[in-house]
Design an enzyme around this catalytic site. Structure first.
Site, PDB file in Angstrom:
ATOM      1  N   SER A  58       0.850  -1.181   0.000  1.00  0.00           N
ATOM      2  CA  SER A  58       0.000   0.000   0.000  1.00  0.00           C
ATOM      3  C   SER A  58       0.890   1.237   0.000  1.00  0.00           C
ATOM      4  O   SER A  58       2.122   1.129  -0.011  1.00  0.00           O
ATOM      5  CB  SER A  58      -0.895  -0.002   1.240  1.00  0.00           C
ATOM      6  OG  SER A  58      -0.105   0.273   2.376  1.00  0.00           O
ATOM      7  N   LYS A  59       0.261   2.384   0.068  1.00  0.00           N
ATOM      8  CA  LYS A  59       0.999   3.651   0.080  1.00  0.00           C
ATOM      9  C   LYS A  59       2.038   3.690   1.211  1.00  0.00           C
ATOM     10  O   LYS A  59       3.069   4.339   1.093  1.00  0.00           O
ATOM     11  CB  LYS A  59       0.016   4.827   0.273  1.00  0.00           C
ATOM     12  CG  LYS A  59      -0.847   5.072  -0.953  1.00  0.00           C
ATOM     13  CD  LYS A  59      -0.597   6.456  -1.546  1.00  0.00           C
ATOM     14  CE  LYS A  59      -0.981   6.515  -3.013  1.00  0.00           C
ATOM     15  NZ  LYS A  59      -2.411   6.326  -3.257  1.00  0.00           N
ATOM     16  N   ARG A  60       1.746   2.956   2.279  1.00  0.00           N
ATOM     17  CA  ARG A  60       2.672   2.979   3.423  1.00  0.00           C
ATOM     18  C   ARG A  60       4.017   2.306   3.102  1.00  0.00           C
ATOM     19  O   ARG A  60       5.010   2.550   3.746  1.00  0.00           O
ATOM     20  CB  ARG A  60       2.030   2.306   4.635  1.00  0.00           C
ATOM     21  CG  ARG A  60       1.429   3.327   5.598  1.00  0.00           C
ATOM     22  CD  ARG A  60       0.628   2.638   6.666  1.00  0.00           C
ATOM     23  NE  ARG A  60      -0.436   1.844   6.045  1.00  0.00           N
ATOM     24  CZ  ARG A  60      -0.986   0.772   6.601  1.00  0.00           C
ATOM     25  NH1 ARG A  60      -0.565   0.329   7.750  1.00  0.00           N
ATOM     26  NH2 ARG A  60      -1.970   0.130   5.987  1.00  0.00           N
ATOM     27  N   ASP A  61       3.986   1.431   2.085  1.00  0.00           N
ATOM     28  CA  ASP A  61       5.226   0.732   1.728  1.00  0.00           C
ATOM     29  C   ASP A  61       6.049   1.563   0.748  1.00  0.00           C
ATOM     30  O   ASP A  61       6.491   1.083  -0.284  1.00  0.00           O
ATOM     31  CB  ASP A  61       4.893  -0.640   1.129  1.00  0.00           C
ATOM     32  CG  ASP A  61       4.210  -1.542   2.123  1.00  0.00           C
ATOM     33  OD1 ASP A  61       4.841  -1.882   3.122  1.00  0.00           O
ATOM     34  OD2 ASP A  61       3.024  -1.878   1.901  1.00  0.00           O
TER      35      ASP A  61
END
Ligand code: GLU
Length: 332
Positions: A262-265
């Site tokens: 996701s964007k967090r990665d």
């Protein structure tokens, strides 16, 4: 007018990124598989930017994604900027074609307006939620008769309604190159689905089908998360009078914690890896290894993977990335 090119003798595949965020390792791996499948058989590779949903598309992102793909060593024969025989290759420039498809479906009586909100539908749910995350659209909500001229009223902005596709009630069967035989009763799992949202945005299902047909695509290779959309797309292809492509849904890549990227990665985007000093051949070799094409992650170009590519070899399991991929790739 909708015109589908005659079925080609050659393989024609595509990669169709949505410009909503930087390309990460999982998408790069899918793009590589799509490219290899085409190049291994001397086919044509098409690049298409799927920026249907204006507000979600990030300005400049499409170019950044294409640049990341070039950095990896992936090339294409038709696409945005480059052009090609079935352009334009950016969905926001193709709205007239989606309208033409809606017109055809209306002529075939496979379209109806729907004013029910997501909330209404959730409230009405009697069956477990289907693959779309929403309950299947109840057939009782289909209008029993429609006022003549309703479609023109809708088109001229006089109806605050979504447009839904009237599905047939036969299960859809298809063969996936990774997942094998699949049968989905769309009328039970999803029901009549939206082709144009109430706010005027064309649905992914409509745009992808129209574009694949009009671009003469013979094989669709994409991430496994879209396997659940395929049966719907096949119903639509058949209603529009097109020929269905072959399908291959590449298993997803998950982070070290086992979750979908996701964007967090952020550290797993190609941009970050590149900034961390990773060379493209290291990443390509690693991706080839993760796909099951190489016995070990040795540096390699996409072209160098061609002789190793075969769908039977492509791994069926999700691929779990190590904790610090950049380090692994720099030191390998
Ligand atoms: N644009 C879609 C995505 O980025 C892919 C659509 C497709 O390949 O059919 O997830």
């Amino acid at each position: 007018m909708l015109h589908f090119p005659k079925p080609a003798n050659e393989v024609r595949g595509r990669y169709a990124p949505s410009p909503t965020g930087r390309l990460h390792v999982g998408s790069a791996r899918t793009a590589l598989a799509a490219w290899l499948s085409v190049r291994a058989r001397g086919g044509v590779f098409v690049m298409r930017v799927e920026d249907l949903d204006g507000p979600r598309a990030v300005p400049g992102m499409a170019e950044a994604i294409l640049e990341d793909l070039r950095w990896l060593g992936i090339d294409w024969d038709a696409g945005p900027a480059l052009g090609g025989p079935h352009g334009p290759y950016t969905q926001s420039e193709r709205f007239h074609l989606y309208e033409a498809a809606l017109d055809r479906l209306h002529g075939l009586e496979r379209l109806f307006p729907c004013r029910h909100s997501r909330k209404d539908l959730q409230r009405l749910a009697t069956a477990p939620h289907g693959s779309s995350g929403l309950p299947p659209y109840p057939a009782v909500l289909r209008p029993s008769d429609l006022a003549p001229g309703w479609f023109d009223v809708h088109r001229n902005g006089g109806a605050d309604a979504a447009l839904r596709f009237l599905v047939h009630d036969r299960p859809v069967a298809f063969e996936d190159r990774v997942h094998g035989a699949i049968i989905e009763p769309v009328h039970e799992t999803v029901g009549d689905f939206v082709l144009k949202r109430r706010d005027g945005v064309y649905a992914y299902q409509l745009a992808v089908v129209v574009d694949d047909l009009m671009m003469g695509i013979t094989e669709v290779v994409r991430g496994e998360d879209l396997l659940a959309s395929t049966a719907r797309q096949i119903q639509l292809i058949e209603a529009l009078g097109g020929a269905r492509p072959a399908y291959g849904h590449v298993p997803l890549v998950v982070n070290a914690g086992g979750q979908k990227l996701s964007k967090r990665d952020e550290s797993l985007t190609l941009a970050s890896l590149r900034a961390a000093g990773v060379r493209p051949e290291m990443l390509v070799g690693y991706l080839g290894y993760s796909l099951g094409l190489l016995p070990e992650p040795i540096p390699c170009t996409p072209a160098g993977l061609i002789p190793h590519f075969a769908w039977e070899r492509v791994s069926k399991q999700p691929w779990r990335l190590p904790d610090d991929l950049a380090m692994v790739l720099r030191t390998a």
